[in-house]
Design a protein around this motif. Structure first.
Motif, short mmCIF file in Angstrom:
data_model
loop_
_atom_site.label_atom_id
_atom_site.label_comp_id
_atom_site.label_asym_id
_atom_site.label_seq_id
_atom_site.Cartn_x
_atom_site.Cartn_y
_atom_site.Cartn_z
N LEU A 67 1.21 -1.18 0.07
CA LEU A 67 -0.14 -0.34 0.00
C LEU A 67 0.84 1.44 0.25
O LEU A 67 2.15 1.38 0.94
CB LEU A 67 -1.02 0.26 1.15
CG LEU A 67 -2.27 -1.34 1.75
CD1 LEU A 67 -2.28 -1.02 3.09
CD2 LEU A 67 -2.57 -1.51 0.45
N THR A 68 0.73 2.38 -1.10
CA THR A 68 0.89 3.74 -0.41
C THR A 68 0.41 4.54 -1.00
O THR A 68 -0.64 4.75 -0.97
CB THR A 68 2.72 3.26 -2.65
OG1 THR A 68 1.10 3.64 -3.13
CG2 THR A 68 3.10 2.11 -2.71
N ILE A 69 0.42 5.61 -0.85
CA ILE A 69 0.68 7.02 -0.58
C ILE A 69 1.29 8.10 -0.17
O ILE A 69 2.69 8.59 -0.86
CB ILE A 69 -0.31 7.69 0.59
CG1 ILE A 69 -0.93 6.22 1.78
CG2 ILE A 69 -0.52 8.98 1.10
CD1 ILE A 69 -1.27 6.52 2.94
N GLY A 70 0.94 8.84 -2.35
CA GLY A 70 1.42 9.82 -2.35
C GLY A 70 2.50 8.64 -3.84
O GLY A 70 3.54 9.92 -4.32
N SER A 71 2.85 8.12 -4.12
CA SER A 71 3.55 7.57 -5.06
C SER A 71 2.99 6.12 -5.25
O SER A 71 2.00 5.39 -4.87
CB SER A 71 4.64 7.36 -4.57
OG SER A 71 5.14 6.06 -3.88
#
Length: 91
Positions: free
Chosen positions: A75-79
């Motif tokens: 899971l990623t946020i911002g990429s």
């Protein structure tokens, strides 16, 4: 396989030298984190080369081997999520 190389190096010169070296082996995703899609044999070679560049008494470098079946669970946020580089480039 995905290998995460994570480091904490207090000396600016050694830290920059390692970052420049790692840029030839993977994608920088954070200031001190690289994602490298390499084989186990390549990881061992990379480990040996990095070991020669750092001071173990002062520096901290970690190699995390991530199994291929774990990548879809990232899971990623911002990429963008981790993905292998293209097999070929058209120039």
């Amino acid at each position: 396989m995905l290998v995460l190389v994570v480091y904490d190096i207090p000396d600016d010169k050694r830290r920059q030298k390692l970052a420049t070296f790692l840029e030839g082996h993977g994608r920088r995703v954070q200031y001190s984190v690289f994602e490298c899609f390499i084989s186990l044999a390549e990881m061992k070679k990379l480990h040996e080369k990095v070991k020669r560049q750092v001071k173990p008494a002062e520096d901290n470098v970690r190699f995390y081997w991530i199994a291929a079946d774990s990548l879809p669970k990232a899971l990623t946020i911002g990429s963008s999520p981790p993905e292998p580089p293209p097999r070929a480039y058209i120039v």
